[in-house]
Motif scaffolding. Structure first.
Motif, PDB file in Angstrom:
ATOM      1  N   HIS A 310      -7.120 -36.032  29.920  1.00  0.00           N
ATOM      2  CA  HIS A 310      -7.416 -34.611  30.122  1.00  0.00           C
ATOM      3  C   HIS A 310      -8.623 -34.378  31.020  1.00  0.00           C
ATOM      4  O   HIS A 310      -8.813 -33.266  31.515  1.00  0.00           O
ATOM      5  N   ILE A 311      -9.426 -35.443  31.246  1.00  0.00           N
ATOM      6  CA  ILE A 311     -10.452 -35.336  32.285  1.00  0.00           C
ATOM      7  C   ILE A 311      -9.757 -35.061  33.625  1.00  0.00           C
ATOM      8  O   ILE A 311     -10.237 -34.299  34.458  1.00  0.00           O
ATOM      9  N   GLY A 312      -8.579 -35.687  33.794  1.00  0.00           N
ATOM     10  CA  GLY A 312      -7.810 -35.489  35.019  1.00  0.00           C
ATOM     11  C   GLY A 312      -7.457 -34.027  35.250  1.00  0.00           C
ATOM     12  O   GLY A 312      -7.469 -33.545  36.382  1.00  0.00           O
ATOM     13  N   PHE A 313      -7.134 -33.290  34.180  1.00  0.00           N
ATOM     14  CA  PHE A 313      -6.818 -31.863  34.313  1.00  0.00           C
ATOM     15  C   PHE A 313      -8.008 -31.112  34.929  1.00  0.00           C
ATOM     16  O   PHE A 313      -7.833 -30.260  35.799  1.00  0.00           O
ATOM     17  N   MET A 314      -9.224 -31.469  34.420  1.00  0.00           N
ATOM     18  CA  MET A 314     -10.395 -30.741  34.917  1.00  0.00           C
ATOM     19  C   MET A 314     -10.655 -31.091  36.380  1.00  0.00           C
ATOM     20  O   MET A 314     -11.023 -30.232  37.177  1.00  0.00           O
ATOM     21  N   ILE A 315     -10.441 -32.376  36.720  1.00  0.00           N
ATOM     22  CA  ILE A 315     -10.643 -32.789  38.113  1.00  0.00           C
ATOM     23  C   ILE A 315      -9.642 -32.063  39.021  1.00  0.00           C
ATOM     24  O   ILE A 315      -9.956 -31.728  40.159  1.00  0.00           O
ATOM     25  N   GLY A 325      -9.278 -22.326  41.146  1.00  0.00           N
ATOM     26  CA  GLY A 325      -9.257 -23.680  40.609  1.00  0.00           C
ATOM     27  C   GLY A 325     -10.506 -23.973  39.806  1.00  0.00           C
ATOM     28  O   GLY A 325     -10.442 -24.523  38.700  1.00  0.00           O
ATOM     29  N   VAL A 326     -11.664 -23.601  40.361  1.00  0.00           N
ATOM     30  CA  VAL A 326     -12.920 -23.853  39.669  1.00  0.00           C
ATOM     31  C   VAL A 326     -12.967 -23.071  38.352  1.00  0.00           C
ATOM     32  O   VAL A 326     -13.407 -23.582  37.318  1.00  0.00           O
ATOM     33  N   ALA A 327     -12.456 -21.837  38.399  1.00  0.00           N
ATOM     34  CA  ALA A 327     -12.413 -21.042  37.168  1.00  0.00           C
ATOM     35  C   ALA A 327     -11.508 -21.716  36.138  1.00  0.00           C
ATOM     36  O   ALA A 327     -11.834 -21.760  34.942  1.00  0.00           O
ATOM     37  N   GLY A 328     -10.368 -22.270  36.618  1.00  0.00           N
ATOM     38  CA  GLY A 328      -9.467 -22.974  35.712  1.00  0.00           C
ATOM     39  C   GLY A 328     -10.156 -24.165  35.066  1.00  0.00           C
ATOM     40  O   GLY A 328     -10.045 -24.392  33.860  1.00  0.00           O
ATOM     41  N   THR A 329     -10.911 -24.927  35.874  1.00  0.00           N
ATOM     42  CA  THR A 329     -11.650 -26.065  35.326  1.00  0.00           C
ATOM     43  C   THR A 329     -12.643 -25.605  34.261  1.00  0.00           C
ATOM     44  O   THR A 329     -12.733 -26.200  33.189  1.00  0.00           O
ATOM     45  N   ALA A 330     -13.350 -24.515  34.560  1.00  0.00           N
ATOM     46  CA  ALA A 330     -14.338 -24.011  33.599  1.00  0.00           C
ATOM     47  C   ALA A 330     -13.678 -23.671  32.270  1.00  0.00           C
ATOM     48  O   ALA A 330     -14.150 -24.059  31.196  1.00  0.00           O
ATOM     49  N   LEU A 331     -12.558 -22.969  32.362  1.00  0.00           N
ATOM     50  CA  LEU A 331     -11.848 -22.584  31.145  1.00  0.00           C
ATOM     51  C   LEU A 331     -11.346 -23.828  30.416  1.00  0.00           C
ATOM     52  O   LEU A 331     -11.422 -23.925  29.189  1.00  0.00           O
ATOM     53  N   TYR A 332     -10.865 -24.807  31.188  1.00  0.00           N
ATOM     54  CA  TYR A 332     -10.338 -26.020  30.573  1.00  0.00           C
ATOM     55  C   TYR A 332     -11.450 -26.790  29.858  1.00  0.00           C
ATOM     56  O   TYR A 332     -11.243 -27.320  28.762  1.00  0.00           O
ATOM     57  N   VAL A 333     -12.635 -26.828  30.488  1.00  0.00           N
ATOM     58  CA  VAL A 333     -13.754 -27.537  29.854  1.00  0.00           C
ATOM     59  C   VAL A 333     -14.092 -26.882  28.520  1.00  0.00           C
ATOM     60  O   VAL A 333     -14.248 -27.563  27.497  1.00  0.00           O
ATOM     61  N   VAL A 334     -14.175 -25.548  28.528  1.00  0.00           N
ATOM     62  CA  VAL A 334     -14.500 -24.829  27.288  1.00  0.00           C
ATOM     63  C   VAL A 334     -13.488 -25.167  26.196  1.00  0.00           C
ATOM     64  O   VAL A 334     -13.856 -25.485  25.054  1.00  0.00           O
TER      65      VAL A 334
END
Lengths: 512, 157, 188
Positions: A310-315, A325-334
């Motif tokens: 799932h680190i891959g999802f954030m990358i 994309g960056v917003a998606g990563t932020a949401l995914y990290v949370v």
């Protein structure tokens, strides 16, 4: 009470708490109260910071009154305040879990001069990493955090667990020294370590030098974030630590690496189009991680491989490089901080119940421990991204970001779906083997004297409550998906725009 | 942009290569030396990032002409302290390992050992696998506490 | 000098230490001791401690400061540990009444509080102020508030060194002794 004090508190309060818990080393009750109070206070401060940053823009604190780029600044913008808030909530829940595990295992009166202080120091390091606006302070923050994590992972270790601790320590040290090298090269190239200032000056450097620095940053933080092929240490070291420690590490430490990547990639090395390198890394990480998970029989190792996947999802979100994309990563990290920590805590509860981490040796838990089954099922389905959960919301944000950016991102978006399905398969496999089937007798604890208590079924209510609280948080993320994705998309705009951050740190001169 | 002298670049290069070479060794003691050497290399690089040698950066009323850049020195000082702390920690860890296990070797990943064992068993077709005897040490909490069929293969010696 | 020293001190003991300051109180087992080092340690120990305080105080304007002062003070304790603190009995941790972790916590606490205090006066965190006054005999003195931070760092470092001596110095020796005792027990 001035506003510039606020960004400093999440760093100094845990340090003060650490000092107090050391001095109160003989009284376990005092230590517990201090630890919980301090983390609750930090969570409150983080919430205030988030509101302020979302309303009025980044909150900046100049340390010692020295303005940037000369002095060190702490900056709380939307993304750092948001991650700080969720991290602190998870840390608090893990602390409650750990406290009660200690009460169950060692008795109510057992005080320790290391556990609480180190825990709080780790929390201070994480806060500093999120808040600092200075490359060298980021290095110091990583060192504080890692030094504390070394102690936590090798604490009360025994002959068979010390090996995994060694792997972890050596890999982390190597990446720290690489980080130091990066700092030195960045300073040699630009003459500054202030992130906002570095961002301005890196743009003036030759392209080749920029590429070298960008690659060094990716490798350094890639080790910390466990991106394939730099992930090999993680499934080897995390599963062997006690459950709360693993949960804390899995929830926070890799995400701090992701945050550092997010900050440096968007601020210093921005790209207009999707980054091919990161897209490939994201796809490989997702697939290798989830395939590794499918091959595991050990519950904790399986979860560790899923973490890598799932680190891959954030990358992926980061690789898309646009605001969405960056917003998606932020949401995914949370979402992922909460879910991964919960899963490891529940895995700890399961291990205490069954006496083993081997999935084959478990069975029929759904009948014996229905509450445990619910506590496992919700975060597991969330991790896989089944529709009403926060995982679905986060994955949808990522897919939307990746859908309209050319064929390369579309292919990797396909990999995202494939990895999600495989994740679902992996957790279903766990579910079928562990919770369904013939109930099996719990195995006895192989070594009753070590730190790992298994098979005794001795849990306390607060341990379950702490795990349940995190489950509730992840449900809350799904319920509050609207406002939350509002914040993350504004955070994504900020990060890609870069102007708010640079103006806040450097004044009007920071605008490009 | 600062440039550095060739001699210093060579020293940094040697320190880095020696450091990484030692870091790849089995014994924790050599790894420790690797960390120390690598730390020296990184700190030297940090120093060199501040430009050529110059007057000490102490304000004594003579102006800032010809002064060295104090920032890399401050950064290097912090980094030296951190490296020092990590060295101490690794020493303690090495000692602990020596007390617990009797050596300070960093052993293979559990997965690697399992795969290696599987291959050995396949190749020798049930023959004695004594030369891989030490690889049957398994981590409790991972596989020893389980009825893992793969883990138990190695114990049939 | 007493009247008849020869009558009371046997001829083969004439050079045994007689003065108090040369005797260590509860002197441990008599093996592997060097009189030279013990004596040097006894003279150097207070001197080095005073020097470390000097470093702590001049740190704001000259070379020195909390960290180097603390390290020098720590080295004094290391010297003492090497000279006579080893073996059982007077472990260095046992001589110091404060437990080392408390020293670490106290130092960290002082440093953090010093960082926070300026905020109460509306100044940025970690900023410092300067007080200057004249003291008879000593002359003009300037005290900077960041001295408190240095004191915190000093205590922290001393605590860390003492803790290291306790766990890695005396602790390792204790482990070795216990192992030796266990071996002897098995052999018997």
């Amino acid at each position: 009470m001035n506003a510039t004090l606020l960004p400093v508190l999440p760093v100094l309060l845990p340090l003060l708490g650490a000092a107090a818990t050391v001095v109160a080393g003989r009284s376990a009750a005092t230590q517990r109260i201090i630890g919980v109070t301090v983390l609750a206070a930090v969570a409150a401060v983080a919430a205030v910071l988030l509101v302020m940053a979302d309303r009025d823009g980044p909150v900046v604190a100049e340390i010692g009154g020295w303005p940037a780029p000369v002095g060190i600044v702490l900056v709380a913008d939307r993304i750092s305040a948001l991650l700080l808030l969720i991290s602190t909530i998870v840390t608090l829940a893990v602390l409650v879990y750990a406290i009660d595990q200690r009460i169950v295992d060692y008795g109510r009166r057992t005080a320790s001069t290391t556990f609480h202080p180190i825990f709080l120091v780790l929390s201070a390091g994480v806060s500093l990493a999120y808040l600092t606006g200075d490359l060298f302070s980021l290095f110091v923050a990583f060192e504080i955090m890692l030094a504390a994590s070394y102690v936590l992972i090798t604490r009360r270790t025994d002959a068979t667990r010390i090996r995994s601790g060694m792997t972890y320590v050596i890999i982390s040290l190597a990446s720290s020294l690489l980080f130091l090298t990066t700092v030195a090269l960045v300073y040699a190239a630009t003459g500054t370590v202030n992130l906002a200032d570095v961002a301005t000056r890196v743009a003036e450097l030759p392209t080749g030098l920029q590429t070298v620095l960008a690659l060094l940053v990716v490798v350094t933080f890639g080790i910390k974030a466990a991106i394939v092929p730099l992930h090999f240490w993680l499934p080897d070291s995390y599963p062997n630590a006690p459950a709360p420690v693993t949960a804390l590490f899995a929830g926070l430490l890799t995400k701090v690496g992701i945050y550092a990547l997010l900050r440096t990639r968007t601020l210093i090395f921005p790209e207009d189009h999707p980054s091919t390198l990161l897209l490939v890394l994201a796809a490989v990480t997702m697939i290798v991680g989830v395939l590794g998970a499918l091959a595991q029989n050990d519950l904790n190792r399986l979860l560790s491989f899923l973490l890598v996947s799932h680190i891959g999802f954030m990358i992926f979100g980061l690789a898309v490089s646009d605001a969405q994309g960056v917003a998606g990563t932020a949401l995914y990290v949370v979402h992922h901080i909460t879910v991964q920590a919960t899963l490891f805590l529940v895995s700890g509860l399961i291990t205490r119940r069954t006496g083993t981490v081997s999935i084959d040796a478990m069975g029929g838990l759904a009948k014996r421990a229905p509450l445990l089954a619910v506590l496992f099922a919700i975060p597991a389905l969330t991790l896989a991204g089944v529709p009403p959960t926060s995982g679905f919301v986060a994955k949808l944000a990522l897919l939307q970001a990746g859908a309209d950016d050319g064929p390369a991102t579309a292919i990797v978006a396909g990999v995202v779906i494939l990895a999600s399905l495989l994740t679902l398969y992996a957790v279903m496999r766990v579910w079928v083997r562990v919770f369904w089937g013939e109930p099996k007798e719990p195995l006895p604890d192989p070594d009753p004297h070590d730190d790992l208590v298994v098979g005794t079924a001795r849990t306390s209510r607060p341990m379950v409550v702490a795990s349940a609280a995190l489950v509730v948080v992840s449900i809350a993320i799904a319920v509050a998906a609207g406002p939350l994705s509002g914040i993350t998309s504004r955070a994504g705009d900020d990060l890609v725009d870069r102007t708010p951050y640079r103006t806040a740190v450097l004044g009007d001169g920071g605008a490009p | 942009m600062t440039t550095i002298s060739l001699a210093m670049a060579a020293v940094v290069a040697v320190l880095y290569s020696v450091g990484f070479y030692l870091l790849l060794q089995r014994s924790l003691m050599r790894v420790l030396l690797g960390v120390v050497v690598l730390g020296h290399g990184a700190n030297l690089l940090l120093q060199l990032a501040g430009g050529p040698p110059a007057r000490p950066p102490i304000l004594d009323g003579t102006g800032t002409e010809g002064m060295a850049d104090p920032l890399p020195q401050a950064l290097a000082l912090t980094a030296v302290v951190i490296t020092f702390a990590m060295t101490t920690y690794l020493l303690a860890l090495g000692y602990r390992s020596w007390v617990l296990v009797g050596h300070d070797e960093v052993q293979d990943d559990l997965e690697d050992r399992r795969i290696a064992r599987r291959r050995t068993v396949k190749a020798s077709m049930g023959e004695e696998v004594s030369d891989h005897g030490e690889e049957t040490e398994v981590d409790p909490g991972s596989a020893a506490a389980s009825d893992d069929p793969v883990a138990s293969v190695g114990e049939n010696r | 000098m007493t009247a008849t020293p020869e009558a009371r001190v046997p001829w083969d003991r004439w050079d045994a230490p007689a003065e108090d300051w040369m005797l260590s109180g509860e002197c441990p087992i008599g093996t592997e001791r060097t009189l030279l080092l013990e004596l040097a340690a006894r003279i150097l120990f207070p001197t080095v401690l005073v020097f470390s305080l000097y470093l702590l105080l001049v740190g704001h304007y000259g070379p020195g400061g909390g960290f180097s002062g603390g390290l020098v003070a720590g080295l004094a304790f290391v010297l003492r540990h090497i000279a006579g603190g080893r073996s059982e009995g007077p472990e260095i941790g046992a001589r110091v009444k404060v437990r080392p972790p408390v020293l670490v916590g106290l130092g960290l606490g002082i440093a953090v509080v010093t960082a926070l205090v300026p905020a109460a006066f509306g100044a940025p965190v970690l900023s410092s102020a300067k007080f200057a006054f004249d003291v008879p005999l000593l002359g003009h003195i300037e005290i900077v508030t960041s001295l408190a931070l240095d004191v915190g760092v000093y205590l922290l470092i001393v605590g860390v060194v003492l803790d290291l001596l306790r766990s890695l110095g005396s602790g390792i020796e204790r482990d070795a002794r216990e192992a030796a005792a266990a071996n002897a027990g098995e052999a018997a």
